[in-house]
Design a protein around this motif. Structure first.
Motif, PDB file in Angstrom:
ATOM      1  N   ILE A 278       0.840  -1.207   0.000  1.00 51.16           N
ATOM      2  CA  ILE A 278       0.000   0.000   0.000  1.00 51.16           C
ATOM      3  C   ILE A 278       0.867   1.247   0.000  1.00 51.16           C
ATOM      4  CG2 ILE A 278      -1.614   1.330   1.410  1.00 51.16           C
ATOM      5  CD1 ILE A 278      -2.752  -1.418   2.316  1.00 51.16           C
ATOM      6  N   LEU A 279       1.900   1.260   0.858  1.00 55.89           N
ATOM      7  CA  LEU A 279       2.756   2.435   0.964  1.00 55.89           C
ATOM      8  C   LEU A 279       3.469   2.707  -0.365  1.00 55.89           C
ATOM      9  CD1 LEU A 279       3.569   4.508   3.116  1.00 55.89           C
ATOM     10  CD2 LEU A 279       5.564   3.093   3.626  1.00 55.89           C
ATOM     11  N   ALA A 280       3.901   1.650  -1.016  1.00 53.95           N
ATOM     12  CA  ALA A 280       4.634   1.825  -2.275  1.00 53.95           C
ATOM     13  C   ALA A 280       3.735   2.222  -3.430  1.00 53.95           C
ATOM     14  CB  ALA A 280       5.375   0.527  -2.613  1.00 53.95           C
ATOM     15  N   ASN A 281       2.445   1.895  -3.339  1.00 56.53           N
ATOM     16  CA  ASN A 281       1.558   2.103  -4.485  1.00 56.53           C
ATOM     17  C   ASN A 281       0.367   3.003  -4.169  1.00 56.53           C
ATOM     18  OD1 ASN A 281       2.726   0.108  -6.567  1.00 56.53           O
ATOM     19  ND2 ASN A 281       2.518  -1.167  -4.733  1.00 56.53           N
ATOM     20  N   LEU A 282       0.562   3.909  -3.219  1.00 53.94           N
ATOM     21  CA  LEU A 282      -0.519   4.835  -2.883  1.00 53.94           C
ATOM     22  C   LEU A 282      -0.957   5.638  -4.107  1.00 53.94           C
ATOM     23  CD1 LEU A 282       0.684   6.272   0.549  1.00 53.94           C
ATOM     24  CD2 LEU A 282      -1.388   4.946   0.153  1.00 53.94           C
ATOM     25  N   LYS A 283      -2.259   5.871  -4.157  1.00 54.51           N
ATOM     26  CA  LYS A 283      -2.821   6.643  -5.262  1.00 54.51           C
ATOM     27  C   LYS A 283      -3.480   7.895  -4.696  1.00 54.51           C
ATOM     28  CE  LYS A 283      -6.118   6.304  -9.110  1.00 54.51           C
ATOM     29  NZ  LYS A 283      -7.122   5.435  -9.770  1.00 54.51           N
ATOM     30  N   GLY A 284      -2.979   9.056  -5.095  1.00 57.16           N
ATOM     31  CA  GLY A 284      -3.538  10.314  -4.610  1.00 57.16           C
ATOM     32  C   GLY A 284      -4.980  10.501  -5.045  1.00 57.16           C
ATOM     33  N   ASP A 285      -5.703  11.266  -4.269  1.00 56.10           N
ATOM     34  CA  ASP A 285      -7.126  11.493  -4.540  1.00 56.10           C
ATOM     35  C   ASP A 285      -7.432  12.947  -4.219  1.00 56.10           C
ATOM     36  OD1 ASP A 285      -9.935  11.713  -4.320  1.00 56.10           O
ATOM     37  OD2 ASP A 285     -10.127   9.572  -3.896  1.00 56.10           O
TER      38      ASP A 285
ATOM     39  N   GLU B 229      -1.859  27.495   3.130  1.00 56.82           N
ATOM     40  CA  GLU B 229      -0.945  26.371   2.935  1.00 56.82           C
ATOM     41  C   GLU B 229      -1.714  25.064   2.793  1.00 56.82           C
ATOM     42  OE1 GLU B 229       3.173  27.601   5.218  1.00 56.82           O
ATOM     43  OE2 GLU B 229       1.401  27.171   6.447  1.00 56.82           O
ATOM     44  N   LEU B 230      -2.748  24.898   3.603  1.00 55.77           N
ATOM     45  CA  LEU B 230      -3.550  23.685   3.487  1.00 55.77           C
ATOM     46  C   LEU B 230      -4.183  23.574   2.110  1.00 55.77           C
ATOM     47  CD1 LEU B 230      -5.396  23.505   6.936  1.00 55.77           C
ATOM     48  CD2 LEU B 230      -3.683  21.913   6.071  1.00 55.77           C
ATOM     49  N   LYS B 231      -4.731  24.679   1.647  1.00 57.81           N
ATOM     50  CA  LYS B 231      -5.437  24.651   0.364  1.00 57.81           C
ATOM     51  C   LYS B 231      -4.482  24.514  -0.820  1.00 57.81           C
ATOM     52  CE  LYS B 231      -9.589  27.078   1.885  1.00 57.81           C
ATOM     53  NZ  LYS B 231     -10.441  28.287   1.769  1.00 57.81           N
ATOM     54  N   SER B 232      -3.194  24.767  -0.587  1.00 58.89           N
ATOM     55  CA  SER B 232      -2.218  24.643  -1.679  1.00 58.89           C
ATOM     56  C   SER B 232      -1.630  23.244  -1.786  1.00 58.89           C
ATOM     57  CB  SER B 232      -1.081  25.657  -1.470  1.00 58.89           C
ATOM     58  OG  SER B 232      -0.274  25.282  -0.367  1.00 58.89           O
ATOM     59  N   LEU B 233      -1.942  22.382  -0.847  1.00 60.85           N
ATOM     60  CA  LEU B 233      -1.392  21.027  -0.859  1.00 60.85           C
ATOM     61  C   LEU B 233      -1.885  20.250  -2.077  1.00 60.85           C
ATOM     62  CD1 LEU B 233      -1.824  20.100   2.918  1.00 60.85           C
ATOM     63  CD2 LEU B 233       0.326  20.634   1.752  1.00 60.85           C
ATOM     64  N   LYS B 234      -1.008  19.402  -2.613  1.00 55.09           N
ATOM     65  CA  LYS B 234      -1.336  18.582  -3.769  1.00 55.09           C
ATOM     66  C   LYS B 234      -1.268  17.096  -3.396  1.00 55.09           C
ATOM     67  CE  LYS B 234      -1.589  22.234  -6.367  1.00 55.09           C
ATOM     68  NZ  LYS B 234      -2.933  22.745  -6.765  1.00 55.09           N
ATOM     69  N   PRO B 235      -2.143  16.283  -3.971  1.00 58.05           N
ATOM     70  CA  PRO B 235      -2.132  14.852  -3.651  1.00 58.05           C
ATOM     71  C   PRO B 235      -0.774  14.199  -3.860  1.00 58.05           C
ATOM     72  CG  PRO B 235      -4.104  15.402  -4.877  1.00 58.05           C
ATOM     73  CD  PRO B 235      -3.246  16.623  -4.891  1.00 58.05           C
ATOM     74  N   GLU B 236      -0.125  14.514  -5.009  1.00 58.46           N
ATOM     75  CA  GLU B 236       1.152  13.869  -5.295  1.00 58.46           C
ATOM     76  C   GLU B 236       2.237  14.293  -4.294  1.00 58.46           C
ATOM     77  OE1 GLU B 236       0.518  17.397  -8.132  1.00 58.46           O
ATOM     78  OE2 GLU B 236      -0.642  15.702  -7.345  1.00 58.46           O
ATOM     79  N   GLU B 237       2.135  15.525  -3.803  1.00 62.55           N
ATOM     80  CA  GLU B 237       3.084  15.994  -2.799  1.00 62.55           C
ATOM     81  C   GLU B 237       2.932  15.188  -1.507  1.00 62.55           C
ATOM     82  OE1 GLU B 237       3.851  20.033  -0.063  1.00 62.55           O
ATOM     83  OE2 GLU B 237       2.131  19.896  -1.437  1.00 62.55           O
ATOM     84  N   LEU B 238       1.713  15.004  -1.059  1.00 58.24           N
ATOM     85  CA  LEU B 238       1.484  14.284   0.184  1.00 58.24           C
ATOM     86  C   LEU B 238       1.800  12.798   0.043  1.00 58.24           C
ATOM     87  CD1 LEU B 238      -1.824  16.016   1.351  1.00 58.24           C
ATOM     88  CD2 LEU B 238       0.510  16.463   2.112  1.00 58.24           C
ATOM     89  N   VAL B 239       1.474  12.218  -1.103  1.00 52.67           N
ATOM     90  CA  VAL B 239       1.835  10.815  -1.342  1.00 52.67           C
ATOM     91  C   VAL B 239       3.351  10.664  -1.295  1.00 52.67           C
ATOM     92  CG1 VAL B 239       1.910   8.994  -3.095  1.00 52.67           C
ATOM     93  CG2 VAL B 239      -0.236  10.180  -2.611  1.00 52.67           C
ATOM     94  N   GLY B 240       4.049  11.638  -1.855  1.00 51.55           N
ATOM     95  CA  GLY B 240       5.507  11.612  -1.813  1.00 51.55           C
ATOM     96  C   GLY B 240       6.043  11.637  -0.389  1.00 51.55           C
ATOM     97  N   TYR B 241       5.434  12.465   0.448  1.00 49.21           N
ATOM     98  CA  TYR B 241       5.849  12.494   1.856  1.00 49.21           C
ATOM     99  C   TYR B 241       5.642  11.129   2.514  1.00 49.21           C
ATOM    100  CZ  TYR B 241       6.287  17.612   1.927  1.00 49.21           C
ATOM    101  OH  TYR B 241       6.686  18.907   1.713  1.00 49.21           O
ATOM    102  N   LEU B 242       4.497  10.515   2.243  1.00 49.44           N
ATOM    103  CA  LEU B 242       4.198   9.227   2.858  1.00 49.44           C
ATOM    104  C   LEU B 242       5.174   8.150   2.399  1.00 49.44           C
ATOM    105  CD1 LEU B 242       0.315   9.375   2.575  1.00 49.44           C
ATOM    106  CD2 LEU B 242       1.616   9.305   4.705  1.00 49.44           C
ATOM    107  N   GLN B 243       5.454   8.131   1.104  1.00 47.03           N
ATOM    108  CA  GLN B 243       6.365   7.116   0.588  1.00 47.03           C
ATOM    109  C   GLN B 243       7.800   7.384   1.013  1.00 47.03           C
ATOM    110  OE1 GLN B 243       5.274   7.383  -3.583  1.00 47.03           O
ATOM    111  NE2 GLN B 243       3.850   5.660  -3.392  1.00 47.03           N
ATOM    112  N   ASP B 244       8.054   8.615   1.423  1.00 48.38           N
ATOM    113  CA  ASP B 244       9.385   8.992   1.884  1.00 48.38           C
ATOM    114  C   ASP B 244       9.614   8.637   3.356  1.00 48.38           C
ATOM    115  OD1 ASP B 244      11.744  10.025   0.838  1.00 48.38           O
ATOM    116  OD2 ASP B 244      11.422  12.001   1.699  1.00 48.38           O
ATOM    117  N   LEU B 245       8.537   8.316   4.061  1.00 50.41           N
ATOM    118  CA  LEU B 245       8.638   8.091   5.503  1.00 50.41           C
ATOM    119  C   LEU B 245       9.730   7.092   5.852  1.00 50.41           C
ATOM    120  CD1 LEU B 245       5.075   7.862   7.121  1.00 50.41           C
ATOM    121  CD2 LEU B 245       7.002   9.212   7.941  1.00 50.41           C
TER     122      LEU B 245
END
Length: 984
Positions: free
Chosen positions: A656-663, A712-728
């Motif tokens: 799941i962590l490796a293949n997260l799909k932004g929404d 800042e919250l409204k400027s967040l992008k799905p791919e940015e947050l997925v990147g953070y998660l996969q970077d954990l």
């Protein structure tokens, strides 16, 4: 541990552990056996395959005794239960059961008094005067009578020894000393060392032999405070409105546990005594103990202490049945907190055969993962939050649905969504496979829950209170496992119609708050140093010494490294087939607030091949719980559940962590809900006070208010947050494992499953916050509409130093560590100024952190001047009380001797030790140092580190009710806006 099915267990648990299988549908008969103690004097009942192996005795006088042996630590959880709660209060004098609970800490004719023969005539006069006071209507005359009561109470108090009960159990090494009252019961609670069982039985047997209701008017003031605090609690207001509408005949709704304001203003000692005489009889009571003891010895001690209590006939509780609810009953309540809606369906009592189906319906709706409310409302973010729960009592039960609205959403819309989930249940629109998965999930929760003696004792206590045979309790999960989809449809269509109560909690001014007015009370003498002969007798009794057991990190924890270099810290679980796995990244919210937000976002994401609903469902069916946690300094990924599914679970998570799909839609909804949640938090007094504490510690920029802005919250992008998660897991991290697998097997599995880059990123070393100095008194005030005032005093005192930990712990125990401490005795017991009061040095997260003095009081706004004066006097000049000092030392030593850090707790203790730079269990230093310490040690400590300090004084309350000039006398007033506190 899941609280959904708390109080219910079964042989299914035993079979699950033994066979490690899901979906096991065991047909059981819950056979009981009648056995005798080794001396043949005491008969007891057991239930075949009972995981608690409980013994149930009934003594000759009717006292029921429940016992469950658990030798994991040398302690015993005790509960003394009485089948007398608020429903048993006379309708004309509500609150008696609760007030009696308070008074049963005041002693008897044998302890709590210097000379009872001299004290008694004064107590009799007070008792008679309160009857006159009750019958008097003229306000001035009432005032004069109360003044007379106060005067005689002062004389009576000269013979009283305050808090002898607390001193006695404190020196035993008791923890969690308390009591509680609810609809059905009053329960008295202690967690004691196993070598103190005999002393405890003597203390408790004496407690219930002939209680004396001394120090009545000061304790009455504490109950007043509790009532006033409840009036500031929006949740309590909603609950009382719901119960009053559901139960218009039954005491569940016609009277409250604390009692009405009018009844509290007119107390009756005579009626409280009558209530005690009627209900506190052995055939209406139970002693429930779980822990390390010999049952044959324990039953003899309990019989010796309680066997002389005289039984009396107990008339069955009768009530007029409630009329059916023909159409929805709608209620509105107002308060400063955020809006919400609560729906209640009335059900039969807990012993009705349909109750197991109700439990299943509740769990089909909400089980934190795969319930209809979880999936259809929370997961899809159609509301801010929603849940389902039950309240199961003897006469009636209630099924509650609750929800909070998103921005722009009405409470009726939230209610409609909740009721739609009920309709789905009625129509059978749920997967039948959820039924066995729910049973398995509850069973796993029980395995964890019964590691706790408190859970075991609570189970037995509830069985007694609710008149349940232990054989039925031991088979409850089996009964749940027999529930079919047809049963669910039958019961749902039987009980769920337009027959509900709905309470709309709206933000606004509550129109009907009538607080209990403070009467004039003169502080009473406490006789701190005095000791009754009974206390001396208890103290002189020998007790077998228990040797402390300290953690040896080198022996108790095994370490290895994965092929990637990731450290693994391992502890073997030899009790059951559950595991706990943690990935720990030593960076936190302070280092990356966007990554922090991403952790919450992951709850709403699926993968390229699985929807988020499928992800949650898969973990649920595997018997797994997957969570992400954060604090200021650390991100944590946890996976817990059945070890037989360890490989599947870790593989699933890593995939799941490796293949997260932004929404994007999920992100938009999460941002909107986060902004609404922020707005709601600014209406919650507990959240405000937490923010004020952080402000008082760090200043304008602090961990509480350092948040992403709305932009800042409204400027967040799905791919940015997925990147953070996969970077954990690309950052340096370490792994904790507690479970039944061998270390080599864990290492082999994780080498294959745990995917990391060849070179891990170093964690950042961010320090954005500065501890605030306190060079002068400053009053930080936040205006909030409430009857009470909440005050916190904070002073930066000294840097952390491991060498003074023993002295600091002894100071905390003596000064503000509990009900027998100086602070509690003086502020609450002597002066009756506050219901809640405490003072201690705060803990630290790192060895570079400073220690803060922290004091807290919660009191009526009109008593704030006296309360603050009293607290500052104690902080300035700490009185010496030799006997309390000795008791403080004994309490610390007794607790350490019987405290056992076990299971995964050893791993987490090692985590703290590493963070603080320890190489050994610091409790050893405390244990070896405290015995040789003198009062001069803590007196000098107080002089050097407390006396003369300046404070950040944090005050939360109503500007209209709090004397601003008085506050200004303590320092310059800085009125904080909510934007200052929350950062938005």
């Amino acid at each position: 541990m899941s609280m959904k099915y708390f109080g219910k267990f079964s042989k299914l648990l035993v079979l699950l552990i033994a066979f490690q299988a899901f979906g096991l549908q065991a047909q059981t008969k819950h056979a009981t056996h009648q056995l005798s103690s080794t001396d043949g004097l005491y008969k007891y009942t057991t239930v075949e395959n009972d995981p608690l192996q409980a013994r149930v005795y009934v003594l000759k006088n009717g006292l029921t005794v429940y016992m469950s042996v658990n030798r994991n630590e040398p302690r015993i959880q005790t509960m003394i239960a009485v089948r007398a709660g608020s429903k048993n209060d006379p309708s004309e004098t509500t609150g008696l059961a609760h007030y009696l609970e308070h008074l049963l800490f005041k002693g008897t004719d044998r302890y709590g008094s210097l000379d009872y023969s001299r004290e008694k005539p004064l107590l009799d006069s007070i008792e008679n005067l309160f009857e006159v006071y009750r019958e008097t209507k003229d306000p001035e005359l009432r005032k004069a009578i109360y003044h007379h009561i106060d005067s005689i109470s002062g004389e009576s108090a000269k013979w009283a020894i305050a808090n002898e009960y607390d001193k006695m159990v404190g020196t035993l090494g008791a923890r969690g000393t308390n009591a509680f009252t609810s609809n059905e019961q009053t329960v008295y609670v202690n967690d004691i060392p196993s070598n103190q069982l005999k002393k405890w039985t003597l203390i408790e047997g004496e407690r219930f032999r002939n209680p004396v209701l001394r120090l009545f008017h000061t304790e009455l003031e504490a109950v007043y405070e509790e009532k006033n605090r409840s009036l500031d609690n929006d949740g309590r207001t909603v609950s009382e409105a719901m119960e009053a509408a559901l139960f218009q005949k039954h005491p569940y709704g016609t009277q409250t546990t604390i009692g009405t304001v009018e009844h509290l203003k007119n107390p009756s000692i005579k009626r409280i005594k009558a209530f005690y005489a009627k209900n506190y009889v052995p055939n209406n009571m139970a002693v429930c103990i779980s822990g390390d003891f010999d049952p044959d010895v324990a039953i003899r001690e309990i019989d010796a202490a309680f066997g002389s209590l005289e039984p009396k006939p107990i008339a069955p509780f009768t009530f007029d049945p409630e009329d059916p609810i023909a159409a929805p009953i709608k209620k509105e309540v107002f308060g400063p907190d955020a809006e919400s809606v609560l729906i209640g369906f009335r059900y039969p009592g807990i012993n009705n055969p349909d109750i197991h189906v109700l439990d299943m319906i509740d769990l089909l709706l909400s089980n934190s993962s795969a319930g209809l409310i979880d999936v259809n409302l929370n997961q899809k973010q159609l509301v801010l939050s929603a849940s389902s729960t039950t309240d199961e009592n003897l006469d009636y039960s209630v099924h509650f649905l609750s929800g909070r609205p998103r921005t722009g959403q009405t409470l009726d819309e939230v209610a409609g969504l909740l009721l739609a989930q009920i309709e789905s249940i009625k129509q059978g629109a749920f997967d039948e496979k959820l039924l066995p998965a729910i049973v398995n999930s509850q069973t796993i929760g029980k395995i964890k829950g019964y590691e706790s003696n408190r859970s075991r004792a609570s189970e037995m206590m509830q069985a007694f209170i609710l008149h349940q045979n232990w054989s039925d309790v031991a088979g409850d999960l089996d009964d749940l496992a027999q529930v079919t989809k047809a049963d669910v449809l039958r019961v749902a269509n039987k009980y769920y119609h337009n027959n509900y109560v709905i309470v709309y909690k709206r933000t606004g001014t509550r129109p009907d708050v009538v607080k209990v007015v403070k009467p004039a009370i003169t502080p009473v003498s406490l006789n701190r140093e005095a000791q009754s002969p009974f206390l001396q007798q208890i103290a002189a009794m020998p007790a077998e010494k228990i040797a402390p057991k300290f953690i040896d990190y080198k022996k108790d924890i095994q370490e290895t490294k994965l092929a990637s270099g990731v450290p693994v810290f391992y502890r073997h679980n030899d009790e059951n087939q559950l595991f706990e796995l943690y990935y720990k990244i030593d960076m936190g919210r302070k280092d990356n607030k966007r990554m922090s937000f991403a952790l919450g976002y992951m709850n709403y994401l699926g993968t390229n091949t699985m929807t988020v609903e499928e992800v949650k469902r898969k973990f649920f069916e595997l018997g797994m719980s997957f969570n992400l946690y954060e604090d200021n300094d650390q991100f944590t990924i946890s996976l817990t559940g059945l070890d037989k599914n360890f490989t599947q679970g870790v593989k699933l998570f890593e995939n799941i962590l490796a293949n997260l799909k932004g929404d994007q839609a999920a992100l938009d909804a999460l941002v909107a809900r986060s902004l609404k949640g922020r707005a709601d938090s600014k209406k919650n007094k507990n959240a405000i006070l937490a923010g004020m504490r952080s402000y008082g510690t760090y200043g304008k920029l602090n961990p509480f208010n350092d948040n992403l802005s709305e932009a800042e919250l409204k400027s967040l992008k799905p791919e940015e947050l997925v990147g953070y998660l996969q970077d954990l897991t690309h950052f340096e991290h370490h792994v904790l494992y507690y479970g039944p697998r061998k270390l080599a097997d864990v290492r082999t599995e994780l080498n294959t499953l745990h995917k990391t880059p060849k070179t891990l990123k170093p964690v950042p070393n961010t320090h954005p916050y500065t501890f605030q100095d306190t060079k002068e008194n400053v009053v930080y005030f936040v205006n909030y509409p409430m009857a009470q005032a909440e005050v916190v005093l904070l002073s930066k005192s000294m840097q952390y130093d491991a060498k003074i930990e023993p002295t600091l712990r002894l100071y905390n125990e003596y000064f503000g560590g509990g009900m027998s401490s100086l602070v509690f005795q003086t502020i609450r017991e002597s002066k009756a100024l506050a219901y809640a009061v405490s003072s201690s040095f705060t803990g630290v997260q790192y060895q570079t952190d400073p220690r803060y003095i922290s004091a807290y009081v919660g009191t009526q706004a009109d008593k704030l001047p006296e309360t603050m004066k009293g607290m500052f006097e104690l902080l300035t000049d700490m009185p010496e009380a030799d006997k309390i000092f000795i008791q403080a030392k004994e309490a610390i030593l007794n607790r350490i001797e019987t405290e056992r850090i076990t299971r995964s707790g050893i791993l987490f203790d090692y985590e703290r030790a590493r963070r603080m730079g320890f190489d050994h269990d610091m409790r050893r230093d405390v244990y070896t140092s405290v015995p040789t310490m003198a009062f001069a040690d803590i007196s000098n400590f107080q002089h050097d580190n407390v006396r003369g300090k300046h404070y950040n004084i944090l005050v939360l309350g109503s500007r209209e009710k709090i004397d601003q000039k008085m506050l200004a006398s303590y320092g310059n007033i800085v009125e904080l806006k909510l934007e200052d506190v929350f950062g938005y």
